[in-house]
Design a protein around this motif. Structure first.
Motif, PDB file in Angstrom:
ATOM      1  N   LEU A  51      12.572   6.514   6.462  1.00 30.41           N
ATOM      2  CA  LEU A  51      12.534   7.235   5.193  1.00 30.41           C
ATOM      3  C   LEU A  51      11.463   6.650   4.272  1.00 30.41           C
ATOM      4  N   PRO A  52      10.850   7.477   3.438  1.00 28.14           N
ATOM      5  CA  PRO A  52       9.748   7.010   2.582  1.00 28.14           C
ATOM      6  C   PRO A  52      10.134   5.803   1.730  1.00 28.14           C
ATOM      7  N   ASP A  53       9.264   4.830   1.698  1.00 27.96           N
ATOM      8  CA  ASP A  53       9.356   3.630   0.854  1.00 27.96           C
ATOM      9  C   ASP A  53      10.459   2.666   1.274  1.00 27.96           C
ATOM     10  N   SER A  54      11.217   2.990   2.321  1.00 31.51           N
ATOM     11  CA  SER A  54      12.345   2.129   2.689  1.00 31.51           C
ATOM     12  C   SER A  54      11.882   0.778   3.228  1.00 31.51           C
ATOM     13  N   VAL A  55      10.838   0.776   4.071  1.00 33.70           N
ATOM     14  CA  VAL A  55      10.334  -0.489   4.602  1.00 33.70           C
ATOM     15  C   VAL A  55       9.834  -1.364   3.462  1.00 33.70           C
ATOM     16  N   HIS A  56       9.117  -0.754   2.530  1.00 31.85           N
ATOM     17  CA  HIS A  56       8.609  -1.503   1.375  1.00 31.85           C
ATOM     18  C   HIS A  56       9.753  -2.125   0.578  1.00 31.85           C
ATOM     19  N   GLN A  57      10.799  -1.346   0.310  1.00 30.49           N
ATOM     20  CA  GLN A  57      11.904  -1.855  -0.496  1.00 30.49           C
ATOM     21  C   GLN A  57      12.654  -2.976   0.211  1.00 30.49           C
ATOM     22  N   MET A  58      12.844  -2.863   1.535  1.00 30.23           N
ATOM     23  CA  MET A  58      13.519  -3.954   2.245  1.00 30.23           C
ATOM     24  C   MET A  58      12.659  -5.212   2.248  1.00 30.23           C
ATOM     25  N   LEU A  82      11.541 -11.945   8.916  1.00 31.86           N
ATOM     26  CA  LEU A  82      11.844 -10.519   8.792  1.00 31.86           C
ATOM     27  C   LEU A  82      10.794  -9.814   7.942  1.00 31.86           C
ATOM     28  N   GLY A  83      10.392 -10.433   6.834  1.00 32.86           N
ATOM     29  CA  GLY A  83       9.355  -9.838   6.003  1.00 32.86           C
ATOM     30  C   GLY A  83       8.059  -9.640   6.766  1.00 32.86           C
ATOM     31  N   GLY A  84       7.741 -10.595   7.650  1.00 35.47           N
ATOM     32  CA  GLY A  84       6.535 -10.477   8.461  1.00 35.47           C
ATOM     33  C   GLY A  84       6.622  -9.324   9.450  1.00 35.47           C
ATOM     34  N   GLU A  85       7.793  -9.144  10.057  1.00 35.77           N
ATOM     35  CA  GLU A  85       7.968  -8.041  11.007  1.00 35.77           C
ATOM     36  C   GLU A  85       7.873  -6.692  10.298  1.00 35.77           C
ATOM     37  N   LEU A  86       8.439  -6.606   9.110  1.00 35.11           N
ATOM     38  CA  LEU A  86       8.341  -5.366   8.334  1.00 35.11           C
ATOM     39  C   LEU A  86       6.937  -5.154   7.787  1.00 35.11           C
ATOM     40  N   GLY A  87       6.228  -6.250   7.588  1.00 34.10           N
ATOM     41  CA  GLY A  87       4.921  -6.176   6.949  1.00 34.10           C
ATOM     42  C   GLY A  87       3.905  -5.366   7.718  1.00 34.10           C
ATOM     43  N   GLU A 103       4.253  -2.619   9.420  1.00 36.45           N
ATOM     44  CA  GLU A 103       4.382  -1.191   9.116  1.00 36.45           C
ATOM     45  C   GLU A 103       4.014  -0.895   7.669  1.00 36.45           C
ATOM     46  N   ARG A 104       4.489  -1.726   6.759  1.00 35.01           N
ATOM     47  CA  ARG A 104       4.198  -1.491   5.344  1.00 35.01           C
ATOM     48  C   ARG A 104       2.712  -1.642   5.051  1.00 35.01           C
ATOM     49  N   ASP A 105       2.085  -2.681   5.589  1.00 37.19           N
ATOM     50  CA  ASP A 105       0.656  -2.883   5.324  1.00 37.19           C
ATOM     51  C   ASP A 105      -0.177  -1.727   5.859  1.00 37.19           C
ATOM     52  N   GLN A 106       0.240  -1.182   7.005  1.00 38.68           N
ATOM     53  CA  GLN A 106      -0.481  -0.033   7.544  1.00 38.68           C
ATOM     54  C   GLN A 106      -0.330   1.179   6.636  1.00 38.68           C
ATOM     55  N   GLU A 107       0.871   1.388   6.086  1.00 43.11           N
ATOM     56  CA  GLU A 107       1.084   2.496   5.142  1.00 43.11           C
ATOM     57  C   GLU A 107       0.140   2.371   3.942  1.00 43.11           C
ATOM     58  N   VAL A 108       0.076   1.173   3.375  1.00 39.64           N
ATOM     59  CA  VAL A 108      -0.748   0.948   2.185  1.00 39.64           C
ATOM     60  C   VAL A 108      -2.230   1.134   2.506  1.00 39.64           C
ATOM     61  N   LEU A 109      -2.649   0.564   3.633  1.00 42.42           N
ATOM     62  CA  LEU A 109      -4.060   0.632   3.996  1.00 42.42           C
ATOM     63  C   LEU A 109      -4.479   2.074   4.275  1.00 42.42           C
ATOM     64  N   LEU A 110      -3.658   2.819   5.010  1.00 47.36           N
ATOM     65  CA  LEU A 110      -4.006   4.205   5.313  1.00 47.36           C
ATOM     66  C   LEU A 110      -4.110   5.029   4.032  1.00 47.36           C
ATOM     67  N   ALA A 111      -3.153   4.849   3.118  1.00 44.47           N
ATOM     68  CA  ALA A 111      -3.188   5.598   1.860  1.00 44.47           C
ATOM     69  C   ALA A 111      -4.459   5.273   1.079  1.00 44.47           C
ATOM     70  N   ARG A 112      -4.878   4.021   1.103  1.00 49.58           N
ATOM     71  CA  ARG A 112      -6.084   3.636   0.363  1.00 49.58           C
ATOM     72  C   ARG A 112      -7.329   4.259   0.988  1.00 49.58           C
ATOM     73  N   ALA A 139      -2.445   4.915  16.537  1.00 51.20           N
ATOM     74  CA  ALA A 139      -2.232   3.768  17.414  1.00 51.20           C
ATOM     75  C   ALA A 139      -1.564   2.614  16.686  1.00 51.20           C
ATOM     76  N   ARG A 140      -2.060   2.297  15.496  1.00 50.00           N
ATOM     77  CA  ARG A 140      -1.522   1.148  14.758  1.00 50.00           C
ATOM     78  C   ARG A 140      -0.125   1.429  14.205  1.00 50.00           C
ATOM     79  N   SER A 141       0.121   2.646  13.717  1.00 50.08           N
ATOM     80  CA  SER A 141       1.431   2.965  13.137  1.00 50.08           C
ATOM     81  C   SER A 141       2.521   2.929  14.193  1.00 50.08           C
ATOM     82  N   SER A 142       2.216   3.447  15.380  1.00 51.27           N
ATOM     83  CA  SER A 142       3.207   3.442  16.449  1.00 51.27           C
ATOM     84  C   SER A 142       3.589   2.016  16.828  1.00 51.27           C
ATOM     85  N   GLU A 143       2.601   1.157  16.940  1.00 53.22           N
ATOM     86  CA  GLU A 143       2.861  -0.240  17.285  1.00 53.22           C
ATOM     87  C   GLU A 143       3.660  -0.941  16.188  1.00 53.22           C
ATOM     88  N   ALA A 144       3.298  -0.677  14.931  1.00 51.23           N
ATOM     89  CA  ALA A 144       4.002  -1.307  13.813  1.00 51.23           C
ATOM     90  C   ALA A 144       5.435  -0.813  13.724  1.00 51.23           C
TER      91      ALA A 144
END
Length: 519
Positions: free
Chosen positions: A254-261, A294-299, A301-310, A337-342
Motif C-alpha cells: 500500500l502507498p507510503d506503508s514501507v516509508h512509514q514502517m 529491518l530499516g535497511g531491508e525496507l530501505g 524499496e523505499r529508496d527506489q520509490e524516492v529515486l524513481l519519483a525524483r 528490475a530494481r523495484s522487483s528485487e527490492a
C-alpha cells in the motif's frame, strides 16, 4: 483474490423486549430519514486464533463465514475507534476439501499479531441476522442496522455455549460516519439500547462460553506517573505498535506503508540511543541493531520509490524538445528490475524468523522496560539534557560538513549531518509532551535543516544514477543529452542547498529554544 474494505460500526445491547429499533426521532413524516427492509440472512462463522488468543488480544479477528452476501474468509484489523479494516478472500477451491485450510495470504497478514503461532478454530457463531437500512430523503444509504440473534459454541474443548441478541450499526460512508453514528446512538438510547462493552462477537463468545479465557491485551509496565521514564516508554510503545499495525499494509504494497514502517524503526532506534541514560544498554543495544537491520531491508524499496519519483519528476519538468531518445522507456525498464528485487527483499525480511524475534523483543521492551534509576526523575531534569546533547552532536556534524571541501567527502559529511538532524527531531518528539513549546520550536528549526540536507543527499544519489543511465544509453547509440541535462540540474540544485545550509543552521541554533530547554 483479496478485497479490502473499511467498516465503522458500533455494537449495542438490545432491550429485554428484543425488538428491532424504530428510530422515531430520525424517521417518519418530515424527518428526512427512513428505515427500509434490507433482508434476512443465516450466517455460520468459525473464528480462528492461536492457543493463547493473540489475535483477540490485538483486537483482531479471523473467521470463515458461510451465508450472507460476503461469504468467505475475513481478517479484521483495528484502525481506530469504531473503525476496522476487513480483508476478504472469497470461498474457493482452496478450502472445499478442508474448511480449516486458511488462505496463506491471510496468515501472512496476521503474522505481526500471531508471531507465527498455529491458528486453530476457537469458536463457532451461528447468527440469524435481520437487516434494516437507514436512508436519506433521496434514498441514499446512510447506515445498516443489523439485529443479530447469536448462538455461540466453544471449539476449545470445553464445549461451552452462549446465546445473546445484539444490534450492530455500520455507517456506510467514512466522511459522514461520525455524524450518522452520533445521531443514531442518541435515538437508540431513547429506545433502551446501550453501547456494548464487547469489542467483537468472537471476544464476547469466548468470554461467555468459557469465562476467564480471554486474556487482556498486553499493557506497558507500570511506571511512576510524571517521570521521564513514563514519557520515553509511552513513545516506544507507540512506535512499536506502529510497526505491528503497518505490517499488513507493507505486505500488500500500500502507498507510503514501507516509508512509514521505516520511520517507525528509525524513531525507535533514535529514542533508544538518545535516552540511553534512562535505559539498560545491555537490553536495548541488541534491539537497536535489529531495528537497523529491518530499516535497511525496507530501505531498498523505499529508496527506489524516492529515486524513481525524483527522476520522473525531472523528466516531466523538461520541455518536450529537450527529451531526446527513449528516456522514459529506459527509466521504466531500470525501475522494473530494481523495484522487483527490492520488493522481494522487503517480503523476505517480513517472513523471516529474525523479524518475528524482533517483534517479540519490542513486546518485551514495552511490557518489561529496562529502566534505570534516572528514569524515575522528573522529565524537566532529564529530557532536556538528552535533547541538548543530541543537538550538540548535530552541531559538530554540521560544522564539520561546512568545513569540508566540495566533493565526495563533503557529500558524506552532509549525509551524516542529515542523520543527526533526524535524531534531534525524534528526541524532541519524545520530550515534547513534557517540555512543550521549547521542544516543538527546536524540532521545527532542525526540520528545515534536515530537509535541505535530505534534498542534497537525494541529489547525490540521483546524479550517480543519471550518470549510469547516460553511460548505458551511449553504449547502445542513444542520445545522452537529456541525461546530462538532468545531471546538471541536480548538480545546480545541490549547490544551492549547500549555500542555504549556513543560514538554516544559524536559525536552528538561535538561543531562545535552547535556553528554554535549560530552564
Amino acid at each position: 483474490m483479496t478485497q479490502s474494505t473499511r467498516e465503522t460500526e458500533r455494537k449495542y445491547e438490545v432491550p429485554a423486549s428484543g425488538d428491532a429499533p424504530r428510530l422515531p426521532g430520525l424517521t417518519g413524516s418530515g424527518k428526512g430519514w427512513s428505515l427500509v427492509d434490507g433482508g434476512a440472512h443465516d450466517l455460520d462463522a468459525v473464528y480462528y486464533d492461536t492457543a493463547d488468543l493473540r489475535l483477540l488480544r490485538a483486537s483482531a479477528t479471523l473467521r470463515r463465514r458461510e451465508g450472507g452476501p460476503d461469504a468467505g474468509w475475513h481478517l479484521k484489523l483495528p484502525l481506530g475507534e469504531d473503525t476496522r479494516e476487513e480483508i476478504r478472500v472469497p470461498l474457493g477451491t482452496h478450502d472445499r476439501g478442508n474448511p480449516h485450510d486458511i488462505p496463506e495470504g491471510l496468515r501472512d497478514l496476521a503474522l505481526s499479531r500471531t508471531r507465527g503461532a498455529r491458528l486453530e478454530p476457537v469458536v463457532r457463531l451461528r447468527t440469524e441476522r435481520t437487516v434494516r437500512e437507514l436512508v436519506d430523503a433521496d434514498g441514499g444509504l446512510l447506515a445498516e442496522l443489523t439485529l443479530d440473534r447469536v448462538r455461540a459454541d466453544s471449539l476449545r474443548g470445553d464445549h461451552g455455549h452462549a446465546a445473546w441478541t445484539e444490534l450492530e450499526v455500520e455507517a456506510v460512508t467514512e466522511d459522514t460516519a461520525p455524524t450518522v453514528l452520533k445521531r443514531v446512538e442518541k435515538a437508540l438510547g431513547k429506545e433502551g439500547f446501550t453501547r456494548s462493552d464487547a469489542p467483537s462477537k468472537a471476544a464476547r463468545a469466548l468470554s461467555e462460553t468459557t469465562p476467564g479465557t480471554v486474556p487482556a491485551a498486553p499493557r506497558p509496565a507500570d511506571t511512576a506517573s510524571g517521570t521521564a521514564g513514563e514519557h520515553v516508554l509511552a513513545y516506544l510503545t507507540r512506535q512499536a505498535r506502529a510497526v505491528v499495525d503497518l505490517d499488513p499494509a507493507v505486505r500488500r504494497g500500500l502507498p507510503d506503508s514501507v516509508h512509514q514502517m521505516r520511520v517507525a524503526c528509525r524513531r525507535l532506534r533514535s529514542c533508544l540511543r538518545s535516552y540511553r541514560p534512562l535505559l539498560d544498554r545491555e537490553v536495548t543495544e541488541p534491539v537497536r541493531a535489529e531495528l537497523k537491520w529491518l530499516g535497511g531491508e525496507l530501505g531498498a524499496e523505499r529508496d527506489q520509490e524516492v529515486l524513481l519519483a525524483r527522476l520522473r519528476g525531472g523528466v516531466d519538468a523538461l520541455p518536450g524538445e529537450l527529451v531526446l531518445g527513449p528516456v522514459s522507456a529506459r527509466l521504466q525498464a531500470w525501475d522494473a528490475a530494481r523495484s522487483s528485487e527490492a520488493r522481494d527483499r522487503t517480503l523476505a525480511a517480513l517472513s523471516s524468523p529474525r523479524y518475528v524475534a524482533l517483534l517479540e523483543a519490542l513486546d518485551r521492551l514495552t511490557t518489561h522496560p529496562p529502566l534505570r534509576a534516572k528514569a524515575a526523575r522528573k522529565p524537566a531534569k532529564v529530557l532536556p539534557r538528552a535533547l541538548l546533547k543530541e543537538h550538540d552532536r548535530l552541531a559538530h556534524r554540521v560544522e564539520r560538513a561546512l568545513r569540508t571541501p566540495a566533493g565526495p567527502e563533503r557529500d558524506a559529511a552532509f549525509h551524516e549531518a542529515r542523520k543527526g538532524a533526524k535524531r534531534v527531531r525524534y528526541a524532541a518528539e519524545v520530550a515534547r509532551p513534557a517540555l512543550g513549546g521549547a521542544a516543538k520550536r527546536l524540532a521545527k528549526r532542525v526540520k528545515a535543516v534536515q530537509e535541505a540536507l535530505g534534498d542534497h543527499h537525494d541529489s547525490v544519489v540521483a546524479r550517480e544514477t543519471l550518470r549510469r543511465q547516460a553511460v548505458a544509453a551511449h553504449r547502445v547509440g542513444e542520445p545522452g543529452f537529456t541525461w546530462g541535462l538532468l545531471y546538471g540540474r541536480e548538480q545546480a540544485g545541490a549547490a544551492g542547498r549547500e549555500r542555504e545550509l549556513p543560514q538554516l543552521w544559524r536559525a536552528a541554533t538561535r538561543g531562545d529554544a535552547r535556553k528554554a530547554l535549560r530552564t
